[in-house]
Design a protein around this motif. Structure first.
Motif, PDB file in Angstrom:
ATOM      1  N   GLU A  50       0.831  -1.209   0.000  1.00  0.00           N
ATOM      2  CA  GLU A  50       0.000   0.000   0.000  1.00  0.00           C
ATOM      3  C   GLU A  50       0.865   1.258   0.000  1.00  0.00           C
ATOM      4  N   ALA A  51       1.972   1.224   0.727  1.00  0.00           N
ATOM      5  CA  ALA A  51       2.887   2.374   0.741  1.00  0.00           C
ATOM      6  C   ALA A  51       3.509   2.576  -0.631  1.00  0.00           C
ATOM      7  N   LEU A  52       3.857   1.480  -1.306  1.00  0.00           N
ATOM      8  CA  LEU A  52       4.460   1.605  -2.632  1.00  0.00           C
ATOM      9  C   LEU A  52       3.447   2.101  -3.660  1.00  0.00           C
ATOM     10  N   VAL A  53       2.226   1.646  -3.579  1.00  0.00           N
ATOM     11  CA  VAL A  53       1.201   2.105  -4.524  1.00  0.00           C
ATOM     12  C   VAL A  53       1.104   3.630  -4.499  1.00  0.00           C
ATOM     13  N   THR A  54       1.235   4.238  -3.330  1.00  0.00           N
ATOM     14  CA  THR A  54       1.126   5.702  -3.247  1.00  0.00           C
ATOM     15  C   THR A  54       2.287   6.409  -3.937  1.00  0.00           C
ATOM     16  N   LYS A  55       3.380   5.700  -4.194  1.00  0.00           N
ATOM     17  CA  LYS A  55       4.532   6.305  -4.877  1.00  0.00           C
ATOM     18  C   LYS A  55       4.394   6.269  -6.401  1.00  0.00           C
ATOM     19  N   ILE A  56       3.469   5.473  -6.897  1.00  0.00           N
ATOM     20  CA  ILE A  56       3.269   5.363  -8.342  1.00  0.00           C
ATOM     21  C   ILE A  56       2.280   6.442  -8.770  1.00  0.00           C
ATOM     22  N   PRO A  57       2.664   7.297  -9.717  1.00  0.00           N
ATOM     23  CA  PRO A  57       1.749   8.361 -10.143  1.00  0.00           C
ATOM     24  C   PRO A  57       0.393   7.799 -10.584  1.00  0.00           C
ATOM     25  N   GLN A  58      -0.642   8.556 -10.293  1.00  0.00           N
ATOM     26  CA  GLN A  58      -2.004   8.089 -10.539  1.00  0.00           C
ATOM     27  C   GLN A  58      -2.252   7.720 -11.995  1.00  0.00           C
ATOM     28  N   ASN A  59      -1.687   8.483 -12.951  1.00  0.00           N
ATOM     29  CA  ASN A  59      -1.919   8.166 -14.363  1.00  0.00           C
ATOM     30  C   ASN A  59      -1.328   6.812 -14.729  1.00  0.00           C
ATOM     31  N   ILE A  60      -0.200   6.438 -14.144  1.00  0.00           N
ATOM     32  CA  ILE A  60       0.397   5.119 -14.396  1.00  0.00           C
ATOM     33  C   ILE A  60      -0.409   4.050 -13.669  1.00  0.00           C
ATOM     34  N   ARG A  61      -0.739   4.325 -12.414  1.00  0.00           N
ATOM     35  CA  ARG A  61      -1.531   3.371 -11.617  1.00  0.00           C
ATOM     36  C   ARG A  61      -2.810   2.972 -12.335  1.00  0.00           C
ATOM     37  N   ARG A  62      -3.505   3.961 -12.876  1.00  0.00           N
ATOM     38  CA  ARG A  62      -4.777   3.684 -13.559  1.00  0.00           C
ATOM     39  C   ARG A  62      -4.588   2.889 -14.840  1.00  0.00           C
ATOM     40  N   SER A  63      -3.387   2.950 -15.433  1.00  0.00           N
ATOM     41  CA  SER A  63      -3.139   2.259 -16.702  1.00  0.00           C
ATOM     42  C   SER A  63      -2.749   0.795 -16.524  1.00  0.00           C
ATOM     43  N   ILE A  64      -2.296   0.411 -15.339  1.00  0.00           N
ATOM     44  CA  ILE A  64      -1.826  -0.960 -15.100  1.00  0.00           C
ATOM     45  C   ILE A  64      -3.003  -1.930 -15.166  1.00  0.00           C
ATOM     46  N   ASP A  65      -2.827  -3.008 -15.949  1.00  0.00           N
ATOM     47  CA  ASP A  65      -3.849  -4.056 -16.073  1.00  0.00           C
ATOM     48  C   ASP A  65      -3.553  -5.269 -15.201  1.00  0.00           C
ATOM     49  N   ILE A  66      -2.256  -5.512 -14.946  1.00  0.00           N
ATOM     50  CA  ILE A  66      -1.859  -6.745 -14.272  1.00  0.00           C
ATOM     51  C   ILE A  66      -0.462  -6.561 -13.685  1.00  0.00           C
ATOM     52  N   VAL A  67      -0.146  -7.324 -12.641  1.00  0.00           N
ATOM     53  CA  VAL A  67       1.181  -7.292 -12.017  1.00  0.00           C
ATOM     54  C   VAL A  67       1.867  -8.617 -12.333  1.00  0.00           C
ATOM     55  N   VAL A  68       3.139  -8.536 -12.746  1.00  0.00           N
ATOM     56  CA  VAL A  68       3.929  -9.745 -13.006  1.00  0.00           C
ATOM     57  C   VAL A  68       5.248  -9.598 -12.264  1.00  0.00           C
ATOM     58  N   SER A  69       5.636 -10.659 -11.550  1.00  0.00           N
ATOM     59  CA  SER A  69       6.873 -10.621 -10.775  1.00  0.00           C
ATOM     60  C   SER A  69       7.704 -11.863 -11.057  1.00  0.00           C
ATOM     61  N   PRO A  70       9.025 -11.751 -10.890  1.00  0.00           N
ATOM     62  CA  PRO A  70       9.878 -12.922 -11.034  1.00  0.00           C
ATOM     63  C   PRO A  70       9.889 -13.758  -9.753  1.00  0.00           C
ATOM     64  N   ALA A  71       9.844 -15.070  -9.912  1.00  0.00           N
ATOM     65  CA  ALA A  71       9.974 -15.974  -8.770  1.00  0.00           C
ATOM     66  C   ALA A  71      11.454 -16.102  -8.439  1.00  0.00           C
ATOM     67  N   MET A  72      11.758 -16.307  -7.251  1.00  0.00           N
ATOM     68  CA  MET A  72      10.934 -16.486  -6.081  1.00  0.00           C
ATOM     69  C   MET A  72      10.692 -15.158  -5.372  1.00  0.00           C
ATOM     70  N   GLY A  73      11.723 -14.320  -5.306  1.00  0.00           N
ATOM     71  CA  GLY A  73      11.663 -13.149  -4.445  1.00  0.00           C
ATOM     72  C   GLY A  73      10.486 -12.231  -4.667  1.00  0.00           C
ATOM     73  N   GLY A  74      10.048 -12.078  -5.904  1.00  0.00           N
ATOM     74  CA  GLY A  74       8.992 -11.128  -6.196  1.00  0.00           C
ATOM     75  C   GLY A  74       7.582 -11.650  -6.035  1.00  0.00           C
ATOM     76  N   VAL A  75       7.422 -12.948  -5.796  1.00  0.00           N
ATOM     77  CA  VAL A  75       6.076 -13.539  -5.802  1.00  0.00           C
ATOM     78  C   VAL A  75       5.162 -12.915  -4.750  1.00  0.00           C
ATOM     79  N   ILE A  76       5.612 -12.841  -3.507  1.00  0.00           N
ATOM     80  CA  ILE A  76       4.728 -12.351  -2.442  1.00  0.00           C
ATOM     81  C   ILE A  76       4.427 -10.870  -2.626  1.00  0.00           C
ATOM     82  N   ILE A  77       5.450 -10.052  -2.856  1.00  0.00           N
ATOM     83  CA  ILE A  77       5.177  -8.617  -3.007  1.00  0.00           C
ATOM     84  C   ILE A  77       4.414  -8.352  -4.294  1.00  0.00           C
ATOM     85  N   GLY A  78       4.625  -9.151  -5.330  1.00  0.00           N
ATOM     86  CA  GLY A  78       3.825  -9.012  -6.551  1.00  0.00           C
ATOM     87  C   GLY A  78       2.354  -9.286  -6.271  1.00  0.00           C
ATOM     88  N   HIS A  79       2.095 -10.334  -5.501  1.00  0.00           N
ATOM     89  CA  HIS A  79       0.722 -10.673  -5.127  1.00  0.00           C
ATOM     90  C   HIS A  79       0.102  -9.541  -4.310  1.00  0.00           C
TER      91      HIS A  79
END
Length: 197
Positions: A50-79
């Protein structure tokens, strides 16, 4: 959350360690980040996302359709980023050394993607993940990470939003400063069984 509050969260769960560590890159450092310890508490993981979401500008945030992360390290924070954005979250795997989508995961052609990491050190694995997403038909419009430990040196061809940027020097084995060389090295990461090279 302030940077001090975020780092206090890392320290409170032993996710930010001090000593002499062999990093997954094979380089040596006096600090080690183990984001898995931070993310093992779902409430804490949610707060970080939630803290990171606030750092992403609103115009970019609204454009994102999906989150993709590399395993293993990114899986939990990507989710957790998917949850915070109200979007699905997929992950890439490296069954043969190259990132790819598996488990029936697919991207729609042109789907706008946030590529999410836990820690960025050199940016190499993030760039490989971005390319794999593009190869799968996704349009990566931003990258995010809990920690940018490159102190801003990692470069991407999309906007990059780390929760915290740290200046954590690392050294080749033959370039250790005396104070680091005097401490026995440990390799605490997920690749602890792989010889440092």
């Amino acid at each position: 959350m302030t940077e001090d509050e975020i780092l206090a969260e890392f320290r409170s769960c032993d996710a930010l360690l001090e000593g002499h560590f062999i990093l997954s890159s094979g380089r040596h450092g006096a600090q080690y980040l183990q984001c898995a310890r931070l993310l093992m508490d779902p409430a804490r993981a949610s707060r970080m996302a939630e803290a990171l979401v606030t750092k992403i500008p609103q115009n970019i945030r609204r454009s994102i359709d999906i989150v993709v992360s590399p395993a293993m390290g990114g899986v939990i924070i990507g989710h957790e980023m998917g949850r915070a954005l109200g979007l699905e979250a997929l992950f890439l795997e490296r069954p043969d050394g190259t990132f790819e989508l598996r488990r029936g995961f697919r991207l729609k052609p042109g789907q706008k993607v946030l590529m999410m990491e836990d820690v960025v050190t050199t940016g190499l694995s993030s760039r490989e993940a971005i390319q794999a997403i593009r190869d799968a038909g996704g349009d990566v419009i931003a990258a995010g990470a809990l920690i940018d430990r490159s102190n801003g040196a990692a470069q991407f061809d999309v906007p990059f939003f780390p929760l915290v940027t740290l200046d954590v020097p690392s050294y080749a084995a033959d370039e250790l400063p005396p104070e680091l060389a005097a401490i026995p090295a440990t390799k605490p990461g997920s690749r602890a069984g792989i010889p440092a090279g």
